[in-house]
Design an enzyme around this catalytic site. Structure first.
Site, mmCIF file in Angstrom:
data_model
loop_
_atom_site.group_PDB
_atom_site.id
_atom_site.type_symbol
_atom_site.label_atom_id
_atom_site.label_comp_id
_atom_site.label_asym_id
_atom_site.label_seq_id
_atom_site.Cartn_x
_atom_site.Cartn_y
_atom_site.Cartn_z
ATOM 1 N N ASN A 156 0.873 -1.176 0.000
ATOM 2 C CA ASN A 156 0.000 0.000 0.000
ATOM 3 C C ASN A 156 0.910 1.227 0.000
ATOM 4 O OD1 ASN A 156 -1.766 2.062 0.506
ATOM 5 N ND2 ASN A 156 -2.287 1.405 2.588
ATOM 6 N N LYS A 193 0.160 4.311 -0.361
ATOM 7 C CA LYS A 193 -0.423 5.546 0.192
ATOM 8 C C LYS A 193 -0.110 6.720 -0.741
ATOM 9 C CE LYS A 193 -0.127 3.346 4.630
ATOM 10 N NZ LYS A 193 -0.058 3.444 6.058
ATOM 11 N N HIS A 239 -9.659 1.336 4.630
ATOM 12 C CA HIS A 239 -8.392 1.479 5.357
ATOM 13 C C HIS A 239 -8.606 2.449 6.524
ATOM 14 C CE1 HIS A 239 -4.291 2.625 6.306
ATOM 15 N NE2 HIS A 239 -3.919 1.492 5.728
ATOM 16 N N GLU A 248 -6.928 4.805 7.607
ATOM 17 C CA GLU A 248 -6.661 6.222 7.292
ATOM 18 C C GLU A 248 -7.864 6.848 6.589
ATOM 19 O OE1 GLU A 248 -2.859 5.622 5.381
ATOM 20 O OE2 GLU A 248 -2.030 5.051 7.330
ATOM 21 N N GLU A 276 -5.910 -4.845 10.403
ATOM 22 C CA GLU A 276 -4.901 -3.804 10.551
ATOM 23 C C GLU A 276 -5.153 -3.019 11.837
ATOM 24 O OE1 GLU A 276 -2.784 -2.903 6.639
ATOM 25 O OE2 GLU A 276 -4.231 -1.344 7.070
ATOM 26 N N GLY A 325 2.247 2.267 10.665
ATOM 27 C CA GLY A 325 3.184 3.374 10.531
ATOM 28 C C GLY A 325 3.885 3.734 11.828
ATOM 29 N N SER A 368 3.166 -2.175 10.269
ATOM 30 C CA SER A 368 4.614 -2.269 10.523
ATOM 31 C C SER A 368 5.222 -3.622 10.143
ATOM 32 C CB SER A 368 4.925 -1.911 11.978
ATOM 33 O OG SER A 368 4.509 -0.576 12.250
HETATM 34 P P1 PGA Z 1 2.711 0.267 7.588
HETATM 35 O O1 PGA Z 1 1.274 0.513 6.920
HETATM 36 O O2 PGA Z 1 3.247 -1.029 7.033
HETATM 37 O O3 PGA Z 1 3.538 1.449 7.148
HETATM 38 O O4 PGA Z 1 2.498 0.196 9.061
HETATM 39 C C1 PGA Z 1 0.369 -0.553 6.736
HETATM 40 C C2 PGA Z 1 -0.924 -0.086 6.120
HETATM 41 O O5 PGA Z 1 -1.348 1.048 6.402
HETATM 42 O O6 PGA Z 1 -1.555 -0.815 5.350
#
Ligand code: PGA
Length: 253
Positions: free
Chosen positions: A9, A11, A95, A97, A167, A173, A213
């Site tokens: 992903n 982003k 997601h 976010e 998630e 993140g 992560s």
């Molecule tokens: P990350 O993001 O691996 O940077 O923690 C995962 C995601 O948002 O799908």
């Protein structure tokens, strides 16, 4: 046997030319890795040129969001219909976010899943709790509410075409991944929920990923868990070398 899935992903990162040069590097490196499903979800801008370049390879593409209407006066939005016309295979839906920064509700998630399925896009449906919810022992309740709302009126056949991603928001993140046993516990709960609300066959068939992560040094232990079928990777999917390393690990998992 469910095939392991590695989904990147990206982003709001990478220009179109950076996206294409990433593909130039990973296509030859991943060419012989057939025991893993490889998906990259770039920005909308990069989807069309990447789809062109990835044609005939084992790299699949996904959008990071969709709108549920086919077409219409929705300034700034992109629909499943328009995305699927490019030969894109997947769309991330719900997601955290999107839920957090853009106030997406379970009802929107539900509309988006239905539209994606209608236009032959495989939804990757994200669910997961915040740190506060986890500390209050509400993880299952939150995940269950997101599943029930997101899958409202989705029939057995449609449910079988969905990929799920657990998630936990506190792991995204932050560098603080869930332990592999935390991931296994919630993912097996999701599978049980699917078997109770659909049936055992569907619950056994659908891929359920972990995200938050994930890096080359923890992917192996996550994939070793019985119910963890793959990973949705943000930060560590942006560098060619770490992405390729994770695909290689998944290919032998
Ligand atoms: P990350 O993001 O691996 O940077 O923690 C995962 C995601 O948002 O799908």
């Amino acid at each position: 046997m469910r095939k392991p899935v590695i989904a990147g992903n990206w982003k709001m990162f990478k220009t179109v030319s950076e996206s294409l040069s990433f593909l130039d590097k990973i296509i030859p490196a991943c060419k012989s890795l057939h025991k893993v499903e490889i998906i990259i979800c770039p920005t909308f801008l990069s989807l069309a040129p990447m789809a062109e370049k990835a044609k005939g390879t084992n790299i699949l593409l996904g959008a990071q969001n969709t709108h549920w209407e086919k077409e219409g006066a929705f300034t700034g939005e992109v629909s499943s219909y328009l995305i699927s016309d490019l030969g894109i295979n997947y769309a991330i839906i719900g997601h955290s976010e999107r839920r957090g920064y853009f106030q997406e509700t379970d009802e929107w998630v539900n509309n988006k899943i239905k539209a994606a399925l209608n236009f032959n896009l495989n939804p990757i449906v994200c669910v997961g709790e915040s740190l506060e919810e986890r500390e209050n022992g509400q993880t299952r309740k939150v995940v269950e509410t997101q599943l029930a709302g997101g899958l409202n009126d989705i029939d057995l056949n449609q449910a079988g075409s969905i990929t799920f991603a657990y998630e936990p928001i506190w792991a995204i993140g932050t560098g603080r991944s869930a332990t592999s046993s935390d991931a296994q516990e919630v993912i097996s709960f999701i599978r049980r929920w699917l078997s109770e609300n659909y049936n055992m066959e569907t619950a056994q068939k659908v891929p359920i990923l972990y995200g938050g992560s994930v890096k080359p040094d923890n992917i192996g232990s996550l994939l070793a868990e019985k119910d963890v079928d793959g990973v949705l990777i943000g930060g560590a999917s942006l560098k060619e070398d770490s992405f390729i390393e994770m695909v290689q690990i998944a290919n032998i998992s």
